[in-house]
Design a protein around this motif. Structure first.
Motif, PDB file in Angstrom:
ATOM      1  N   CYS A   1       9.715  17.962   4.538  1.00  0.00           N
ATOM      2  CA  CYS A   1       8.385  17.622   4.019  1.00  0.00           C
ATOM      3  C   CYS A   1       8.339  16.170   3.554  1.00  0.00           C
ATOM      4  CB  CYS A   1       8.016  18.528   2.855  1.00  0.00           C
ATOM      5  SG  CYS A   1       8.023  20.299   3.232  1.00  0.00           S
ATOM      6  N   ILE A   2       7.112  15.660   3.438  1.00  0.00           N
ATOM      7  CA  ILE A   2       6.866  14.299   2.956  1.00  0.00           C
ATOM      8  C   ILE A   2       5.762  14.366   1.914  1.00  0.00           C
ATOM      9  CG2 ILE A   2       6.112  11.956   3.569  1.00  0.00           C
ATOM     10  CD1 ILE A   2       6.983  12.594   6.469  1.00  0.00           C
ATOM     11  N   GLU A   3       5.905  13.593   0.831  1.00  0.00           N
ATOM     12  CA  GLU A   3       4.802  13.432  -0.121  1.00  0.00           C
ATOM     13  C   GLU A   3       4.592  11.949  -0.392  1.00  0.00           C
ATOM     14  OE1 GLU A   3       4.096  16.093  -3.348  1.00  0.00           O
ATOM     15  OE2 GLU A   3       3.777  14.465  -4.758  1.00  0.00           O
ATOM     16  N   LEU A   4       3.349  11.519  -0.276  1.00  0.00           N
ATOM     17  CA  LEU A   4       2.973  10.137  -0.572  1.00  0.00           C
ATOM     18  C   LEU A   4       2.180  10.111  -1.872  1.00  0.00           C
ATOM     19  CD1 LEU A   4       1.729   8.968   2.975  1.00  0.00           C
ATOM     20  CD2 LEU A   4       4.076   9.107   2.100  1.00  0.00           C
TER      21      LEU A   4
ATOM     22  N   ALA B   1       3.322   3.195   3.052  1.00  0.00           N
ATOM     23  CA  ALA B   1       3.220   2.790   4.456  1.00  0.00           C
ATOM     24  C   ALA B   1       4.540   2.193   4.943  1.00  0.00           C
ATOM     25  CB  ALA B   1       2.081   1.790   4.636  1.00  0.00           C
ATOM     26  N   ASP B   2       5.189   1.404   4.098  1.00  0.00           N
ATOM     27  CA  ASP B   2       6.470   0.799   4.474  1.00  0.00           C
ATOM     28  C   ASP B   2       7.537   1.870   4.671  1.00  0.00           C
ATOM     29  OD1 ASP B   2       5.294  -1.679   4.294  1.00  0.00           O
ATOM     30  OD2 ASP B   2       6.093  -2.114   2.289  1.00  0.00           O
ATOM     31  N   VAL B   3       7.554   2.867   3.797  1.00  0.00           N
ATOM     32  CA  VAL B   3       8.526   3.958   3.915  1.00  0.00           C
ATOM     33  C   VAL B   3       8.305   4.724   5.214  1.00  0.00           C
ATOM     34  CG1 VAL B   3       9.296   6.143   2.921  1.00  0.00           C
ATOM     35  CG2 VAL B   3       8.823   4.204   1.420  1.00  0.00           C
ATOM     36  N   LEU B   4       7.050   5.029   5.533  1.00  0.00           N
ATOM     37  CA  LEU B   4       6.751   5.781   6.754  1.00  0.00           C
ATOM     38  C   LEU B   4       7.135   4.988   8.005  1.00  0.00           C
ATOM     39  CD1 LEU B   4       3.264   7.331   5.870  1.00  0.00           C
ATOM     40  CD2 LEU B   4       5.520   8.392   5.685  1.00  0.00           C
ATOM     41  N   LYS B   5       6.839   3.706   8.011  1.00  0.00           N
ATOM     42  CA  LYS B   5       7.205   2.872   9.167  1.00  0.00           C
ATOM     43  C   LYS B   5       8.714   2.824   9.355  1.00  0.00           C
ATOM     44  CE  LYS B   5       3.084  -0.051   8.763  1.00  0.00           C
ATOM     45  NZ  LYS B   5       2.565  -1.382   8.333  1.00  0.00           N
ATOM     46  N   SER B   6       9.443   2.765   8.250  1.00  0.00           N
ATOM     47  CA  SER B   6      10.900   2.765   8.308  1.00  0.00           C
ATOM     48  C   SER B   6      11.426   4.080   8.882  1.00  0.00           C
ATOM     49  CB  SER B   6      11.480   2.527   6.915  1.00  0.00           C
ATOM     50  OG  SER B   6      12.887   2.614   6.917  1.00  0.00           O
TER      51      SER B   6
ATOM     52  N   VAL C   1      -0.660  13.928   1.087  1.00  0.00           N
ATOM     53  CA  VAL C   1      -1.075  12.548   0.834  1.00  0.00           C
ATOM     54  C   VAL C   1      -1.907  12.479  -0.432  1.00  0.00           C
ATOM     55  CG1 VAL C   1      -2.292  10.537   1.747  1.00  0.00           C
ATOM     56  CG2 VAL C   1      -1.108  12.090   3.313  1.00  0.00           C
ATOM     57  N   ASP C   2      -1.393  11.780  -1.439  1.00  0.00           N
ATOM     58  CA  ASP C   2      -2.106  11.587  -2.705  1.00  0.00           C
ATOM     59  C   ASP C   2      -1.795  10.188  -3.230  1.00  0.00           C
ATOM     60  OD1 ASP C   2      -3.649  12.033  -4.934  1.00  0.00           O
ATOM     61  OD2 ASP C   2      -2.184  13.281  -5.974  1.00  0.00           O
ATOM     62  N   ALA C   3      -1.929   9.209  -2.349  1.00  0.00           N
ATOM     63  CA  ALA C   3      -1.597   7.825  -2.696  1.00  0.00           C
ATOM     64  C   ALA C   3      -2.858   6.967  -2.671  1.00  0.00           C
ATOM     65  CB  ALA C   3      -0.531   7.299  -1.733  1.00  0.00           C
ATOM     66  N   GLU C   4      -2.728   5.694  -2.365  1.00  0.00           N
ATOM     67  CA  GLU C   4      -3.871   4.767  -2.349  1.00  0.00           C
ATOM     68  C   GLU C   4      -4.934   5.248  -1.357  1.00  0.00           C
ATOM     69  OE1 GLU C   4      -6.635   2.430  -2.832  1.00  0.00           O
ATOM     70  OE2 GLU C   4      -4.900   2.029  -4.140  1.00  0.00           O
ATOM     71  N   LYS C   5      -6.122   5.539  -1.864  1.00  0.00           N
ATOM     72  CA  LYS C   5      -7.155   6.177  -1.040  1.00  0.00           C
ATOM     73  C   LYS C   5      -7.634   5.294   0.109  1.00  0.00           C
ATOM     74  CE  LYS C   5      -6.525   9.236  -4.057  1.00  0.00           C
ATOM     75  NZ  LYS C   5      -5.475  10.238  -3.749  1.00  0.00           N
TER      76      LYS C   5
ATOM     77  N   TYR D   1      -2.088   5.931   6.564  1.00  0.00           N
ATOM     78  CA  TYR D   1      -1.120   6.984   6.257  1.00  0.00           C
ATOM     79  C   TYR D   1      -1.212   8.112   7.289  1.00  0.00           C
ATOM     80  CZ  TYR D   1      -0.914   4.974   1.503  1.00  0.00           C
ATOM     81  OH  TYR D   1      -0.776   4.152   0.414  1.00  0.00           O
ATOM     82  N   PHE D   2      -2.435   8.509   7.589  1.00  0.00           N
ATOM     83  CA  PHE D   2      -2.654   9.635   8.499  1.00  0.00           C
ATOM     84  C   PHE D   2      -2.083   9.340   9.880  1.00  0.00           C
ATOM     85  CE2 PHE D   2      -5.335  12.001  11.535  1.00  0.00           C
ATOM     86  CZ  PHE D   2      -5.073  13.294  11.107  1.00  0.00           C
ATOM     87  N   GLU D   3      -2.332   8.151  10.395  1.00  0.00           N
ATOM     88  CA  GLU D   3      -1.843   7.792  11.727  1.00  0.00           C
ATOM     89  C   GLU D   3      -0.317   7.766  11.762  1.00  0.00           C
ATOM     90  OE1 GLU D   3      -3.479   7.553  14.510  1.00  0.00           O
ATOM     91  OE2 GLU D   3      -5.422   7.903  13.550  1.00  0.00           O
TER      92      GLU D   3
END
Length: 286
Positions: free
Chosen positions: A130-133, A188-193, A208-212, A218-220
């Motif tokens: 799982c992932i949580e932002l 976003a940086d973590v996801l790209k990594s 997803v509960d980060a910067e709106k 984030y979704f992409e």
């Protein structure tokens, strides 16, 4: 716009006009005269009397008759208290919630009923990765970690170091630290990594509960990381009701409204927007 049929001593149309007027952010700017101030007080008393004049809850009916005049419950404070009383909240989550309530930004924490739903989705899905932002102090991530099997893994991303320390402390207290991979930095940086590391299509669930204003990006990125049949949940999609108010057009509201519209047209996922907490949209990758 849906019409509210209020119980008690006022008509539905009058009650609705009062609610709309009182919900506008600019209402206080209009109190420039004694007459306007008097009107505000009368309307405020009206809505209070309407909502408190009966034990029954108001209900909402869509204006469009094509929806079959379907009646839907409108959550009142008393009814919401009842819902919370029927949430199975583990003691460690309650302890974290009560500590967080005294912190700056405590309103960012998800509600117990939201966390319960997230945990159930993870269990239904049989999720292991799982992932949580947007972790904040860790209430929702702890709920997810508790629902994961011992072999499970949650990548928890948070940019605020101070609140992240609280989350890490509770992971330890709950005995789930071995399931949580904490990432301090921009989501976003973590996801790209993670994508660069070859982790595409290897996750089952994301919250997803980060910067709106970053929701679309984030979704992409998450669509690349989550497997087919996996779930992505986005929080705050109703944004305190502002998304449905055409008079509210600040940057964050417009961004969420635009994201909701884009998501509605996105054929890569099936979706369900649910009015729990501040609104969540549950997406299943096709």
């Amino acid at each position: 716009m849906a019409a509210i049929f209020a119980v008690g001593r006022c008509s539905a149309s009058v009650y609705q006009r009062a609610v709309v007027y009182l919900s506008r952010p600019q209402r206080f700017q209009s109190l420039y005269s004694r007459a306007a101030e008097s009107r505000f007080i009368r309307l405020n008393n009206l809505t209070r009397n309407c909502s408190l004049s009966s034990n029954a809850a108001p209900f909402i009916v869509a204006d469009d008759e094509k929806y079959g005049n379907k009646q839907v419950i409108s959550i009142t404070p008393g009814l919401y208290d009842y819902i919370l009383a029927n949430v199975r909240e583990p003691p460690i989550l309650r302890q974290l919630r009560e500590e967080t309530a005294n912190m700056r930004g405590s309103q960012m924490q998800v509600s117990p009923d939201q966390a319960q739903l997230l945990a159930m989705l993870v269990q239904i899905l049989g999720a292991e990765r799982c992932i949580e932002l947007g972790v904040y102090t860790g209430y929702s991530s702890l709920a997810v970690a508790l629902a994961l099997p011992e072999s499970g893994c949650l990548v928890a991303c948070e940019r605020d170091a101070r609140s992240l320390e609280v989350a890490k402390r509770y992971y330890e207290l709950a005995g789930v630290s071995h399931k949580v991979s904490v990432k301090h930095g921009l989501a976003a940086d973590v996801l790209k990594s993670m994508i660069s590391n070859g982790e595409t299509c290897s996750y089952d669930f994301a919250f997803v509960d980060a910067e709106k204003k970053m929701n679309q990006e984030y979704f992409e990125l998450l669509l690349q990381l989550v497997r087919v049949g996996g779930i992505i949940v986005i929080d705050n999609v109703l944004w305190h009701g502002k998304v449905a108010d055409p008079l509210v057009n600040d940057a964050k509201t417009v961004s969420i409204r635009s994201f909701n519209k884009t998501l509605m047209a996105n054929k890569r996922v099936s979706i369900s927007m649910v009015p729990i907490g501040d609104g969540m949209t549950i997406c299943r990758k096709q």
